[in-house]
Design a protein around this motif. Structure first.
Motif, PDB file in Angstrom:
ATOM      1  N   ASP A 585     -46.827  55.738 -25.791  1.00 44.93           N
ATOM      2  CA  ASP A 585     -46.306  54.523 -25.173  1.00 44.93           C
ATOM      3  C   ASP A 585     -44.806  54.366 -25.378  1.00 44.93           C
ATOM      4  OD1 ASP A 585     -48.901  54.121 -24.561  1.00 44.93           O
ATOM      5  OD2 ASP A 585     -49.141  52.212 -25.603  1.00 44.93           O
ATOM      6  N   ARG A 592     -48.509  43.199 -25.966  1.00 46.25           N
ATOM      7  CA  ARG A 592     -49.762  43.935 -26.160  1.00 46.25           C
ATOM      8  C   ARG A 592     -50.227  43.911 -27.613  1.00 46.25           C
ATOM      9  NH1 ARG A 592     -51.056  47.390 -21.903  1.00 46.25           N
ATOM     10  NH2 ARG A 592     -52.235  48.725 -23.323  1.00 46.25           N
ATOM     11  N   ASP A 744     -53.380  50.883 -26.973  1.00 44.14           N
ATOM     12  CA  ASP A 744     -52.351  51.584 -26.215  1.00 44.14           C
ATOM     13  C   ASP A 744     -52.738  51.706 -24.742  1.00 44.14           C
ATOM     14  OD1 ASP A 744     -54.127  53.715 -25.981  1.00 44.14           O
ATOM     15  OD2 ASP A 744     -53.139  54.945 -27.492  1.00 44.14           O
ATOM     16  N   LYS A 745     -51.841  52.282 -23.958  1.00 42.27           N
ATOM     17  CA  LYS A 745     -52.058  52.377 -22.515  1.00 42.27           C
ATOM     18  C   LYS A 745     -53.059  53.473 -22.158  1.00 42.27           C
ATOM     19  CE  LYS A 745     -47.348  50.755 -21.637  1.00 42.27           C
ATOM     20  NZ  LYS A 745     -46.004  51.094 -21.065  1.00 42.27           N
ATOM     21  N   PRO A 752     -57.770  54.395 -23.430  1.00 43.63           N
ATOM     22  CA  PRO A 752     -57.070  53.577 -24.418  1.00 43.63           C
ATOM     23  C   PRO A 752     -57.672  53.714 -25.816  1.00 43.63           C
ATOM     24  CG  PRO A 752     -57.643  52.312 -22.460  1.00 43.63           C
ATOM     25  CD  PRO A 752     -58.391  53.598 -22.376  1.00 43.63           C
TER      26      PRO A 752
END
Length: 887
Positions: A585, A592, A744-745, A752
């Motif tokens: 990321d 987030r 996380d993305k 994720p």
């Protein structure tokens, strides 16, 4: 006695909806019912499961599909008997019906023959019975409940004769010689769908004010019955009343396992257990009369249309209360729901390799739904009770057995109701239990180990209580190339066997080292299974699997602070900052990151030990308190859940209603112990638990109240100070929790990944009763007794950062000594010593402080050891609390 670990349990059908009764055909078909209406079959040869028929039944007040059995000549006539309640317009009832099972395993509905009906009640609908079985002469037995409301009698004899109290007098049913309820009925089915009355029933046909179908009477809820295939002697489990103690109204409640060598009266509602009599009770005037006479029981209820003078009473074969039974202590203690399964007959000519051993020939298997055990009852050749033995104790993993039968293959087939009464449980299931007489495959356990390797692939690092790395990870996550160290261990259960080889399968095709420990590097992104296989001398293989996710590194979440991460002190905030890094990321979006805090006076966990703090999944937070542990080992979870409706109120609903009320902890604890009803439902009575100490019951209530604390979660900034001002002086177990998490993305391969950091702060003054463990001290209610020389307390995973000294609150009758502190091992070096003087009385307290000989940082196991090297040195000191000081 056969080896317990040779019994193997296999789930055949899962996720049933209130399973009831099971019957096994000689051809391997297993038929079973679900109260909601389903009649199903599992074919043990084809392993196919299908619905035979769904009955349109009412399910309120316990009605529905209950019992099932197969005709003795089922192989040729295909007759199946079902006890079920059809839809009704006015008054509910049950049909005992016979159906033909067609070749496609469906019912021929046109073939239904209703042998007879049994009346029921719409309100209340308690105690339905409904078990079916045949004896060797071809007689069909049906058990029926008393259909009586237990609430007005508070768990004693339900003999309320007042005309406006419907269903409150079991003398109208169980003790009524002219009623089919509260009985076990015996008839001889005929080919045309009618029945005849066999010789030897309780009342000869034509006897005025009686029903000739009655074999045994005076029963409350004979939920499951069994017949000795050799003698046709009848056995059944009798679910008893709820009173927790003896009183002027009569004896406390008992469950029973009963036996009828001939027809007879078993006493309810005038007697219980071994013919213990209740007192006559006029509910209109509250006048308590004399006790009933077991030799001449009289039923003078105006609600009965049967005989007034009843047959003499037969005592139970086995009877047991909530507490430990004096006569049958092996049955344990707690809630009660006695049920009879089936006799086992050993067939030496059977070719089945998994049949039960000859040891169990002639044994009756019984079970208790609430206590979750199965036992084998031994009788002699004359059907006299000999003893009761545990079955699969400790390794049965029973999910509340509700019926059990044996197939011709000598295998036990069992219906398990599931965890919670009155619910559609995910773990309600049909299982089989076999006996493995041959070689067994090894058991294998694989893990990801070594903190260096875990750091390489960015998975979690776990610490044991002494700060060393421990093999606890069963998954690896990280970027490619990902180097993972694995370890494994295999165990062979057979004494004359051993494991001869290991092998690792890393990515579906690559075989690794021929030993339990191995290292492998994954070079490409993907989700892999690392499989460890162990092979024994006979060639049988056991395996375990590790999931390896390559392509996305796990985020690193850290809560940093100059403060201590174990304790809070008065008027001192906790200063923190949340830092997150993620290789994929890059720059972290602060939005987030989730940070929140909460305070709980009765936490779901006490923050001791690294396993309860640090990096972990949110689901693992709060893994036990005294109250939660007590609750988990009790039968409360059979009728209550945290947040889903069941027979009892949810724990959250209880907390919402009572939390904060003065005296509510003590009042509800008393309710747990004494039982009762009426607060939440008119249809269900809460069982008494007289075996639970008052202090334990209060801890259980505090745990229930703590469940609403999660609603007090506060969203926190990424850095700042946590104000620690919500606790009260009496909150000895209070806990502040700060949680930070980041998802996380992800990527297309792994998806994720979430990381979480937790800091849990407890009061710096720790009561010794709340220590993780103690040796040489004994617990007395909510305190600990005096310890001897070298006795110690252990507090696991304590952050020693900023700690400079410890203050002890103690008392000592007449012995001086020392209090020592050792870190990470009972045999470790002494880092603090505090000499103490006798206080002259155990009721006189004093305080003494010991300074640490140097500054420590990080987490350590703290051993507090009491010492008096010269004798006498027994009963030297009572430690009440330990205060961790920053000065």
């Amino acid at each position: 006695m056969p080896e317990e670990n040779r019994f193997v349990k296999t789930v055949l059908v899962n996720d049933l909806n209130e399973p009831m009764e099971v019957a096994v055909a000689n051809d391997g078909r297993v038929f079973f019912t679900e109260r909601s209406g389903n009649l199903s079959v599992y074919n043990t040869r084809t392993k196919a499961h299908q619905l035979v028929h769904r009955f349109d039944v009412p399910t309120k007040q316990g009605h529905g599909v209950q019992g099932i059995t197969l005709d003795p000549n089922f192989a040729t006539n295909h007759w199946l008997y079902v006890y079920y309640s059809p839809q009704f317009e006015k008054d509910p009832f049950y049909n005992l019906s016979r159906f033909v099972v067609k070749d496609d395993n469906t019912l021929d509905l046109a073939s239904e023959k209703v042998l007879f009906t049994v009346p029921s009640l719409a309100e209340p609908g308690s105690h339905h019975g409904g078990s079916l079985a045949f004896d060797k002469e071809g007689n069909l037995y049906l058990s029926t409940g008393d259909h009586t409301n237990p609430f007005p009698s508070n768990g004693y004899a339900p003999i309320d004769a007042r005309p406006d109290h419907l269903g409150a007098d079991a003398r109208a049913t169980a003790a009524n010689t002219n009623d089919l309820r509260g009985k076990i009925l015996r008839v001889r089915p005929q080919p045309d769908g009618t029945y005849t009355i066999p010789e030897g029933n309780l009342f000869p046909k034509g006897t005025a004010q009686t029903r000739p179908e009655i074999y045994t009477m005076g029963l409350r809820n004979p939920y499951r019955i069994a017949l000795n295939p050799k003698s046709s002697v009848l056995y059944w489990g009798e679910i008893g009343p709820d009173a927790g103690k003896d009183s002027t109204l009569g004896p406390r409640g008992y469950d029973e396992f009963n036996q009828a060598k001939k027809a007879g009266n078993f006493g309810w509602p005038l007697f219980i257990g071994n013919s213990q009599p209740y007192a006559a009770n006029d509910f209109a005037t509250n006048v308590i009369g004399p006790r009933f006479d077991p030799n001449d029981p009289i039923n003078n209820s105006p609600k009965s249309n049967g005989l007034q003078h009843l047959p003499p009473v037969n005592p139970a074969m086995i009877w047991y209360p909530y507490g430990v039974s004096k006569e049958f202590p092996e049955l344990g203690q707690g809630g009660r729901s006695a049920m009879a399964g089936e006799f086992y007959t050993y067939d030496k000519n059977s070719a089945s390799k998994t049949k039960f051993p000859e040891y169990y020939d002639g044994a009756l298997f019984i079970f208790d739904w609430m206590r979750n055990w199965v036992m084998a009852v031994r009788i002699d050749k004359n059907d006299n009770y000999v003893r009761t033995e545990p079955f699969m104790a400790g390794n049965g993993d029973f999910r509340r057995p509700i019926d059990q039968a044996f197939g011709k293959d000598g295998v036990m087939y069992m219906l398990e109701y599931g965890s919670v009464y009155g619910a559609d449980n995910d773990d309600a299931r049909l299982v089989k239990i076999e006996y493995n007489t041959g070689n067994r495959a090894p058991t294998v356990k694989a893990n990801v180990v070594d903190s260096v390797a875990l750091a390489i692939h960015n998975s979690r690092s776990y610490l044991t209580s002494d700060g060393q790395n421990a093999p606890m990870a069963h998954e690896a996550v990280g970027q490619a190339p990902l180097r993972v160290k694995f370890s494994g261990r295999g165990t062979d259960l057979d004494d004359d066997d051993r494991i001869v080889s290991y092998e690792w399968l890393f990515d579906g095709k690559t075989v690794g080292a021929k030993q339990p420990n191995a290292t492998y590097t994954y070079t490409k992104p993907g989700v892999y299974k690392a499989i460890l296989r162990a092979t024994d001398q006979a060639g049988l293989v056991g395996a375990d699997t590790i999931m390896v996710k390559v392509g996305n590194a796990k985020p690193e979440v850290a809560i940093t602070t100059p403060d201590n991460k174990s304790f809070y002190w008065e008027n001192k905030p906790f200063t923190y900052a949340v830092n997150v890094t993620d290789k994929e990321d890059g720059k972290i979006d602060p939005k987030r990151i989730k940070v929140y805090s909460e305070y709980s006076a009765q936490p779901r966990s006490i923050p001791t030990g690294a396993a309860q703090q640090g990096h972990q999944d949110l689901a693992s937070i709060g893994n036990g308190s005294i109250g939660k542990t007590l609750m988990a080992s009790s039968d409360c979870k059979a009728c209550h859940t945290i947040d889903k409706p069941s027979v009892g109120p949810t724990f959250l609903a209880v907390a919402d209603r009572y939390k904060g009320q003065a005296g509510s902890v003590e009042r509800l604890a008393k309710k747990i112990i004494e039982g009762g009803g009426g607060s939440w439902s008119k249809d269900h009575l809460m069982s008494a638990h007289p075996q639970i100490p008052a202090q334990d019951a209060q801890e259980m209530v505090k745990y229930i109240f703590s469940l609403t604390d999660a609603r007090k979660q506060k969203v926190m900034p990424l850095q700042g100070s946590l104000t620690l001002n919500e606790h009260k002086p009496e909150d000895a177990r209070g806990q502040y929790t700060l949680v930070a998490s980041y998802t996380d993305k992800g990527d297309k391969v792994v998806g994720p990944v979430t990381s979480t950091e937790v800091v849990a702060l407890r009061n710096a003054k720790v009561k010794t009763i709340n220590a993780d463990s103690y040796v040489g001290f004994s617990r007395f209610g909510n305190r600990l007794g005096a310890g001897n020389h070298k006795s110690y307390f252990l507090l696991k995973g304590i952050d020693m950062t900023t700690i400079k000294s410890l203050t002890y609150d103690y008392s000592s009758l007449n012995k001086d000594g020392d209090i020592e502190v050792r870190l990470d091992s009972y045999a470790g070096p002494v880092v603090s010593r505090a000499p103490y003087k006798a206080t002259g009385s155990w009721q006189t307290n004093n305080q003494v402080t010991g300074t640490l000989d140097k500054a420590f940082t990080g987490r350590h196991d703290v051993y507090v050891v009491v010492m008096k090297r010269d004798k006498p040195n027994e009963g030297i000191i009572q430690l009440n609390s330990i205060q961790f000081n920053q000065n």
